[in-house]
Motif scaffolding. Structure first.
Motif, PDB file in Angstrom:
ATOM      1  N   PRO A  80       0.796  -1.238   0.000  1.00 17.42           N
ATOM      2  CA  PRO A  80       0.000   0.000   0.000  1.00 17.42           C
ATOM      3  C   PRO A  80       0.824   1.281   0.000  1.00 17.42           C
ATOM      4  O   PRO A  80       0.268   2.360  -0.258  1.00 17.42           O
ATOM      5  N   ALA A  81       2.128   1.194   0.278  1.00 19.61           N
ATOM      6  CA  ALA A  81       2.963   2.405   0.270  1.00 19.61           C
ATOM      7  C   ALA A  81       2.881   3.118  -1.067  1.00 19.61           C
ATOM      8  O   ALA A  81       2.764   4.349  -1.133  1.00 19.61           O
ATOM      9  N   LEU A 188     -12.237  -3.398  -3.543  1.00 21.66           N
ATOM     10  CA  LEU A 188     -11.409  -3.045  -2.393  1.00 21.66           C
ATOM     11  C   LEU A 188     -10.509  -1.843  -2.679  1.00 21.66           C
ATOM     12  O   LEU A 188     -10.351  -0.955  -1.834  1.00 21.66           O
ATOM     13  N   VAL A 189      -9.914  -1.807  -3.875  1.00 14.63           N
ATOM     14  CA  VAL A 189      -9.020  -0.698  -4.213  1.00 14.63           C
ATOM     15  C   VAL A 189      -9.774   0.627  -4.211  1.00 14.63           C
ATOM     16  O   VAL A 189      -9.282   1.636  -3.701  1.00 14.63           O
ATOM     17  N   THR A 190     -10.978   0.643  -4.769  1.00  8.90           N
ATOM     18  CA  THR A 190     -11.727   1.899  -4.815  1.00  8.90           C
ATOM     19  C   THR A 190     -12.311   2.278  -3.460  1.00  8.90           C
ATOM     20  O   THR A 190     -12.557   3.457  -3.205  1.00  8.90           O
ATOM     21  N   VAL A 191     -12.514   1.304  -2.590  1.00  9.85           N
ATOM     22  CA  VAL A 191     -12.824   1.653  -1.201  1.00  9.85           C
ATOM     23  C   VAL A 191     -11.651   2.440  -0.622  1.00  9.85           C
ATOM     24  O   VAL A 191     -11.829   3.440   0.084  1.00  9.85           O
ATOM     25  N   GLY A 192     -10.423   2.001  -0.942  1.00  5.98           N
ATOM     26  CA  GLY A 192      -9.246   2.756  -0.521  1.00  5.98           C
ATOM     27  C   GLY A 192      -9.196   4.135  -1.131  1.00  5.98           C
ATOM     28  O   GLY A 192      -8.840   5.118  -0.466  1.00  5.98           O
ATOM     29  N   THR A 193      -9.560   4.244  -2.415  1.00 11.02           N
ATOM     30  CA  THR A 193      -9.598   5.547  -3.080  1.00 11.02           C
ATOM     31  C   THR A 193     -10.565   6.489  -2.387  1.00 11.02           C
ATOM     32  O   THR A 193     -10.262   7.659  -2.142  1.00 11.02           O
ATOM     33  N   VAL A 194     -11.745   5.983  -2.072  1.00 11.54           N
ATOM     34  CA  VAL A 194     -12.768   6.808  -1.418  1.00 11.54           C
ATOM     35  C   VAL A 194     -12.358   7.168   0.008  1.00 11.54           C
ATOM     36  O   VAL A 194     -12.563   8.304   0.459  1.00 11.54           O
ATOM     37  N   LEU A 195     -11.763   6.216   0.721  1.00 16.71           N
ATOM     38  CA  LEU A 195     -11.374   6.482   2.110  1.00 16.71           C
ATOM     39  C   LEU A 195     -10.248   7.511   2.214  1.00 16.71           C
ATOM     40  O   LEU A 195     -10.000   8.038   3.297  1.00 16.71           O
ATOM     41  N   ALA A 196      -9.584   7.813   1.090  1.00 18.51           N
ATOM     42  CA  ALA A 196      -8.601   8.896   1.102  1.00 18.51           C
ATOM     43  C   ALA A 196      -9.264  10.232   1.427  1.00 18.51           C
ATOM     44  O   ALA A 196      -8.599  11.169   1.889  1.00 18.51           O
ATOM     45  N   PHE A 197     -10.583  10.324   1.194  1.00 19.23           N
ATOM     46  CA  PHE A 197     -11.318  11.553   1.508  1.00 19.23           C
ATOM     47  C   PHE A 197     -11.897  11.530   2.918  1.00 19.23           C
ATOM     48  O   PHE A 197     -12.499  12.509   3.348  1.00 19.23           O
ATOM     49  N   ALA A 198     -11.719  10.423   3.634  1.00 16.12           N
ATOM     50  CA  ALA A 198     -12.395  10.257   4.923  1.00 16.12           C
ATOM     51  C   ALA A 198     -11.737  11.020   6.052  1.00 16.12           C
ATOM     52  O   ALA A 198     -12.321  11.155   7.127  1.00 16.12           O
ATOM     53  N   GLY A 204      -4.251  10.177   8.950  1.00 14.38           N
ATOM     54  CA  GLY A 204      -5.574   9.574   8.855  1.00 14.38           C
ATOM     55  C   GLY A 204      -5.851   9.021   7.466  1.00 14.38           C
ATOM     56  O   GLY A 204      -6.413   7.934   7.309  1.00 14.38           O
ATOM     57  N   LYS A 205      -5.458   9.763   6.444  1.00 12.37           N
ATOM     58  CA  LYS A 205      -5.649   9.293   5.065  1.00 12.37           C
ATOM     59  C   LYS A 205      -4.861   8.014   4.815  1.00 12.37           C
ATOM     60  O   LYS A 205      -5.353   7.058   4.197  1.00 12.37           O
ATOM     61  N   ILE A 206      -3.599   7.981   5.267  1.00 12.13           N
ATOM     62  CA  ILE A 206      -2.746   6.812   5.029  1.00 12.13           C
ATOM     63  C   ILE A 206      -3.332   5.572   5.699  1.00 12.13           C
ATOM     64  O   ILE A 206      -3.429   4.502   5.084  1.00 12.13           O
ATOM     65  N   VAL A 207      -3.733   5.701   6.948  1.00  4.72           N
ATOM     66  CA  VAL A 207      -4.298   4.558   7.668  1.00  4.72           C
ATOM     67  C   VAL A 207      -5.570   4.066   6.981  1.00  4.72           C
ATOM     68  O   VAL A 207      -5.770   2.860   6.786  1.00  4.72           O
ATOM     69  N   ALA A 208      -6.430   5.007   6.600  1.00  4.48           N
ATOM     70  CA  ALA A 208      -7.692   4.625   5.960  1.00  4.48           C
ATOM     71  C   ALA A 208      -7.462   3.922   4.629  1.00  4.48           C
ATOM     72  O   ALA A 208      -8.146   2.948   4.304  1.00  4.48           O
ATOM     73  N   MET A 209      -6.499   4.399   3.855  1.00  6.77           N
ATOM     74  CA  MET A 209      -6.213   3.767   2.561  1.00  6.77           C
ATOM     75  C   MET A 209      -5.519   2.433   2.729  1.00  6.77           C
ATOM     76  O   MET A 209      -5.748   1.497   1.955  1.00  6.77           O
ATOM     77  N   TRP A 210      -4.638   2.325   3.712  1.00  8.90           N
ATOM     78  CA  TRP A 210      -3.793   1.138   3.852  1.00  8.90           C
ATOM     79  C   TRP A 210      -4.627  -0.134   4.029  1.00  8.90           C
ATOM     80  O   TRP A 210      -4.301  -1.186   3.462  1.00  8.90           O
ATOM     81  N   LEU A 211      -5.714  -0.049   4.781  1.00  5.24           N
ATOM     82  CA  LEU A 211      -6.460  -1.254   5.159  1.00  5.24           C
ATOM     83  C   LEU A 211      -7.069  -1.987   3.964  1.00  5.24           C
ATOM     84  O   LEU A 211      -6.819  -3.189   3.780  1.00  5.24           O
TER      85      LEU A 211
END
Length: 277
Positions: A80-81, A188-198, A204-211
């Motif tokens: 995810p890095a 799953l990847v686009t959940v990460g894309t969306v969570l970048a806005f969370a 916070g963005k990194i943790v949300a995207m990483w999962l």
């Protein structure tokens, strides 16, 4: 004393204020999608190329971990890095846009033609960046093809074979398997894309995207942009994979599945549930 008592309350409000509510998140998603649709062709290609290179580097990092005998899960932990870097830098990834742009189209913020335009040029940029990084990475591993690529090269070769020839041998069921894995991957990847806005904070963005990105990679699903690096890199180190094997038995079904997963499982449902009607 009053100052000491009020400090935890201020910190709690600060932490709570870092997160966006789902409705706010979708609004950010739509605003970003509209901006992406208006970018010039050169911007889309260059941003896409940077993303392809960064994702290739993260994939190679996972291969390097496996080449050292580390557990397969280690690759999922480090991969995810690359995704986090490209998102934080404001680059363009076709698979993420497979969710964002359909959501903006559904709310009539962009046209179907703008969606197709964005996807085409960003995917081209991703392919250029991933292919360029694959060439330079293999050149560095082999001293410009003066010797073997070592354990990392073996990992890349086996990976490319597993993503092409193994599916080809299963015929149409192999093709459907790639399609299914690609749908799940980009959900799953686009959940990460969306969570970048969370979150409003970088951490916070990194943790949300990483999962979700860690989950997708660890499950071994098919991501079209990752495959734009893995399969050419495997071919460059000597894997017996032809261009037809690459595109027919992986790249085409992986891309179609990624489109379906991003649009139908993430972008459209989220905007329908939380966003503008």
């Amino acid at each position: 004393m009053r100052e000491i008592e009020s400090r935890p309350k201020r910190e709690a409000r600060s932490i709570e204020g870092d997160a966006l509510a789902p409705g706010e998140l979708v609004t950010q998603l739509l605003d970003t999608a509209e901006k992406k649709a208006r970018l010039g062709v050169l911007q889309l290609i260059v941003r896409g190329a940077v993303s392809g290179g960064l994702l290739g580097a993260a994939t190679l990092l996972a291969a390097a971990a496996w080449a050292q005998g580390l557990p397969r899960l280690t690759g999922a932990l480090v991969f995810p890095a690359g995704f986090c870097m490209l998102v934080l830098l404001g680059m363009e990834l076709a698979t993420g846009n497979f969710a964002l742009l359909p959501a903006a189209w559904y709310t009539r913020r962009v046209t179907g033609r703008e969606v197709a335009r964005n996807w085409w040029w960003v995917f081209l940029g991703n392919a250029i960046g991933a292919g360029a990084f694959a060439t330079l990475a293999v050149a560095s591993l082999t001293g410009w093809w003066t010797h073997g690529a070592g354990p990392i090269g073996e990992q890349l070769s086996n990976w490319a074979l597993a993503k092409t020839v193994a599916y080809r041998e299963a015929r149409w069921l192999g093709w459907l398997t790639v399609l299914t894995k690609a749908i799940l991957a980009n959900w799953l990847v686009t959940v990460g894309t969306v969570l970048a806005f969370a979150s409003r904070s970088t951490v916070g963005k990194i943790v949300a995207m990483w999962l979700p990105i860690m989950t997708f990679f660890g499950l071994g699903y098919e991501h079209s942009v990752v495959n734009l690096f893995v399969i050419p890199a495997g071919m460059l180190v000597g894997a017996p994979v032809g261009v037809g094997d690459w595109w027919i038995w992986n790249q085409i079904p992986a891309t179609l599945g990624n489109i379906a997963g991003g649009a139908l499982l993430t972008g459209l449902p989220l905007v329908w549930i939380h966003g503008e009607k």
